[in-house]
Design an enzyme around this catalytic site. Structure first.
Site, PDB file in Angstrom:
ATOM      1  N   SER A  18       7.030   1.003 -23.098  1.00 46.86           N
ATOM      2  CA  SER A  18       8.090   1.390 -22.041  1.00 46.86           C
ATOM      3  C   SER A  18       8.732   2.987 -22.882  1.00 46.86           C
ATOM      4  O   SER A  18       9.603   2.724 -23.832  1.00 46.86           O
ATOM      5  CB  SER A  18       9.281   0.388 -20.792  1.00 46.86           C
ATOM      6  OG  SER A  18       7.433  -0.260 -20.274  1.00 46.86           O
ATOM      7  N   ALA A  95       1.287   4.978  -8.775  1.00 48.03           N
ATOM      8  CA  ALA A  95       0.286   5.946  -7.944  1.00 48.03           C
ATOM      9  C   ALA A  95      -0.635   4.916  -7.714  1.00 48.03           C
ATOM     10  O   ALA A  95      -0.927   4.209  -8.523  1.00 48.03           O
ATOM     11  CB  ALA A  95      -0.061   7.207  -8.186  1.00 48.03           C
ATOM     12  N   TYR A 155      -3.613  13.741 -12.651  1.00 43.91           N
ATOM     13  CA  TYR A 155      -2.309  13.800 -12.339  1.00 43.91           C
ATOM     14  C   TYR A 155      -1.950  14.046 -11.034  1.00 43.91           C
ATOM     15  O   TYR A 155      -1.632  12.989 -10.604  1.00 43.91           O
ATOM     16  CB  TYR A 155      -1.960  14.803 -13.547  1.00 43.91           C
ATOM     17  CG  TYR A 155      -0.212  14.443 -13.650  1.00 43.91           C
ATOM     18  CD1 TYR A 155       0.131  12.908 -14.681  1.00 43.91           C
ATOM     19  CD2 TYR A 155       1.068  14.940 -12.703  1.00 43.91           C
ATOM     20  CE1 TYR A 155       1.236  12.226 -14.668  1.00 43.91           C
ATOM     21  CE2 TYR A 155       2.119  14.438 -13.211  1.00 43.91           C
ATOM     22  CZ  TYR A 155       2.278  13.280 -13.823  1.00 43.91           C
ATOM     23  OH  TYR A 155       4.126  11.824 -14.073  1.00 43.91           O
ATOM     24  N   LYS A 162       6.198  13.938  -8.903  1.00 48.37           N
ATOM     25  CA  LYS A 162       6.979  14.387  -9.804  1.00 48.37           C
ATOM     26  C   LYS A 162       7.864  16.190  -9.520  1.00 48.37           C
ATOM     27  O   LYS A 162       9.540  16.630 -10.432  1.00 48.37           O
ATOM     28  CB  LYS A 162       6.532  15.176 -11.302  1.00 48.37           C
ATOM     29  CG  LYS A 162       5.931  13.644 -12.071  1.00 48.37           C
ATOM     30  CD  LYS A 162       7.315  12.216 -12.261  1.00 48.37           C
ATOM     31  CE  LYS A 162       7.083  11.510 -12.589  1.00 48.37           C
ATOM     32  NZ  LYS A 162       7.837  10.341 -12.930  1.00 48.37           N
TER      33      LYS A 162
HETATM   34  P1  NAD Z   1       5.158   2.196 -17.731  1.00 52.31           P
HETATM   35  O1  NAD Z   1       4.920   1.142 -17.135  1.00 52.31           O
HETATM   36  O2  NAD Z   1       6.250   1.592 -19.641  1.00 52.31           O
HETATM   37  O3  NAD Z   1       6.704   2.664 -16.961  1.00 52.31           O
HETATM   38  C1  NAD Z   1       6.996   2.530 -15.458  1.00 52.31           C
HETATM   39  C2  NAD Z   1       7.874   1.477 -14.952  1.00 52.31           C
HETATM   40  O4  NAD Z   1       7.567   1.798 -13.629  1.00 52.31           O
HETATM   41  C3  NAD Z   1       7.861   0.376 -14.625  1.00 52.31           C
HETATM   42  O5  NAD Z   1       8.803  -0.406 -15.243  1.00 52.31           O
HETATM   43  C4  NAD Z   1       6.980  -0.102 -13.746  1.00 52.31           C
HETATM   44  O6  NAD Z   1       7.262  -1.677 -13.770  1.00 52.31           O
HETATM   45  C5  NAD Z   1       7.870   0.817 -13.220  1.00 52.31           C
HETATM   46  N1  NAD Z   1       7.660   0.864 -11.409  1.00 52.31           N
HETATM   47  C6  NAD Z   1       6.456   0.732 -10.856  1.00 52.31           C
HETATM   48  N2  NAD Z   1       6.700   0.504  -9.583  1.00 52.31           N
HETATM   49  C7  NAD Z   1       7.917  -0.057  -9.182  1.00 52.31           C
HETATM   50  C8  NAD Z   1       9.163  -0.044  -8.447  1.00 52.31           C
HETATM   51  N3  NAD Z   1       8.414   0.082  -7.312  1.00 52.31           N
HETATM   52  N4  NAD Z   1       9.826   0.084  -8.644  1.00 52.31           N
HETATM   53  C9  NAD Z   1      10.348  -0.055  -9.623  1.00 52.31           C
HETATM   54  N5  NAD Z   1       9.984  -0.198 -10.675  1.00 52.31           N
HETATM   55  C10 NAD Z   1       8.317   0.281 -10.308  1.00 52.31           C
HETATM   56  O7  NAD Z   1       5.571   3.802 -18.605  1.00 52.31           O
HETATM   57  P2  NAD Z   1       5.660   4.794 -19.001  1.00 52.31           P
HETATM   58  O8  NAD Z   1       4.782   5.908 -19.225  1.00 52.31           O
HETATM   59  O9  NAD Z   1       7.299   4.627 -20.020  1.00 52.31           O
HETATM   60  O10 NAD Z   1       6.530   5.288 -17.569  1.00 52.31           O
HETATM   61  C11 NAD Z   1       8.164   5.591 -17.699  1.00 52.31           C
HETATM   62  C12 NAD Z   1       8.799   6.828 -16.581  1.00 52.31           C
HETATM   63  O11 NAD Z   1       7.721   8.090 -17.561  1.00 52.31           O
HETATM   64  C13 NAD Z   1       7.373   7.771 -15.362  1.00 52.31           C
HETATM   65  O12 NAD Z   1       8.325   8.493 -14.375  1.00 52.31           O
HETATM   66  C14 NAD Z   1       6.216   8.285 -16.354  1.00 52.31           C
HETATM   67  O13 NAD Z   1       6.088   9.347 -14.912  1.00 52.31           O
HETATM   68  C15 NAD Z   1       7.025   8.813 -17.146  1.00 52.31           C
HETATM   69  N6  NAD Z   1       5.968   9.845 -18.032  1.00 52.31           N
HETATM   70  C16 NAD Z   1       5.206   9.046 -19.296  1.00 52.31           C
HETATM   71  C17 NAD Z   1       4.396  10.079 -19.660  1.00 52.31           C
HETATM   72  C18 NAD Z   1       3.543   9.340 -20.645  1.00 52.31           C
HETATM   73  O14 NAD Z   1       2.896  10.144 -20.892  1.00 52.31           O
HETATM   74  N7  NAD Z   1       3.685   7.798 -20.752  1.00 52.31           N
HETATM   75  C19 NAD Z   1       4.951  11.487 -19.375  1.00 52.31           C
HETATM   76  C20 NAD Z   1       6.109  11.951 -19.511  1.00 52.31           C
HETATM   77  C21 NAD Z   1       6.165  11.013 -18.291  1.00 52.31           C
END
Ligand code: NAD
Length: 255
Positions: A18, A95, A155, A162
């Site tokens: 994460s 989503a 996406y 977003k």
């Molecule tokens: P991740 O799956 O590790 O983290 C997503 C988190 O959202 C998880 O811990 C999940 O439990 C949590 N979550 C989902 N529903 C929830 C709820 N109802 N209440 C509380 N928590 C909830 O993946 P990640 O990639 O580390 O995502 C973290 C953030 O970074 C997200 O906002 C994602 O959109 C953003 N992001 C990710 C990327 C990428 O390429 N991985 C790029 C840009 C932005």
């Protein structure tokens, strides 16, 4: 150390991949005392196995950001343990898988509501609850992605979520600035995490990103985490309401 004497709540730790976990490591390295928000017991069990990598043992808090009671309980727990918080990291998104596969135009009402509730309104929800605890000002950082402003295939509804999140960053920043609370978005390039696995053909996205970014490579999660550290620390004290890109210069390229 940049975060000595500072406390923070990082919501969205699912596992060692994460982005939130890497942010926790960066803030911990600089002396912050942290609480980590996880969604379910299954995630908690995994997190318990890695928390000893942090110098300061964190508080683990269950949080479902789509449930007001859960948010209330999480912040009660937080206020019992910490007399104030200095930073809040929102790394939460969700989503339905089917909405990240087909066409955006086919998104269902339910799917739209779910994605916007969990991925966008959750920021309002957490900031509402955090505001009374940010008694000496503070910094809020929300993770976002370029799909907010460009139509990125697959996406889909997450891009719309977003866009709402980034707009919320600006409204929240404008309202909370007088209390010394800063609110910024951190737009990361693609990184292989659990959430990213939900996006069909994510490996193609990584490949194209590396080929076209100014730095001709993907970003690594520590680069994102260290920018979150910068935004949480006083080094960024003059910055609020911005979306900071950590994408190796992908967004600036025209061709
Ligand atoms: P991740 O799956 O590790 O983290 C997503 C988190 O959202 C998880 O811990 C999940 O439990 C949590 N979550 C989902 N529903 C929830 C709820 N109802 N209440 C509380 N928590 C909830 O993946 P990640 O990639 O580390 O995502 C973290 C953030 O970074 C997200 O906002 C994602 O959109 C953003 N992001 C990710 C990327 C990428 O390429 N991985 C790029 C840009 C932005």
């Amino acid at each position: 150390m940049l975060m000595e004497g500072k406390t923070g709540f990082i919501a969205g730790v699912a596992n060692h991949r994460s982005i939130a976990w890497s942010i926790a490591r960066s803030l911990d390295r600089e002396g912050a005392k942290l609480a980590l928000g996880y969604l379910s017991d299954r995630e908690k069990q995994g997190i318990e196995k890695i928390v000893d990598q942090l110098d300061n043992p964190p508080l683990l808090i269950q949080l479902d950001a789509s449930d007001d009671d859960s948010v209330g309980r999480a912040f009660d727990q937080l206020s019992n343990e910490f007399e104030r918080i200095d930073c809040l990291v929102h790394a939460i998104a969700f989503a339905k898988r089917e909405d990240l596969e087909g066409r955006y135009v086919d998104t269902s009402r339910d799917g739209f509501h779910l994605a916007l509730d969990v991925s966008s309104f959750s920021l309002n929800c957490l900031v509402q609850a955090a505001e009374p605890l940010m008694t000496q000002g503070g910094s809020v950082v929300a993770l976002t992605y370029l799909g907010s402003e460009r139509a990125v295939p697959r996406y889909n509804v997450m891009g719309v979520a977003k866009a709402a999140l980034e707009s919320a960053v600006r409204y929240l920043a404008s309202e909370l600035g007088e209390k010394g609370i800063r609110v910024n978005g951190l737009s990361a390039g693609p990184i292989k995490t659990l959430a990213a696995r939900g996006i069909k053909d994510f490996s193609t996205m990584l490949h194209l990103h590396a080929e076209r970014a100014a730095l001709r490579r993907n970003v690594d999660v520590e680069e994102v985490a260290d920018t979150a550290l910068f935004l949480c620390s006083s080094l960024s004290r003059g910055i609020t309401g911005e979306i900071i890109f950590v994408d190796g210069g992908y967004r600036i390229m025209g061709m």
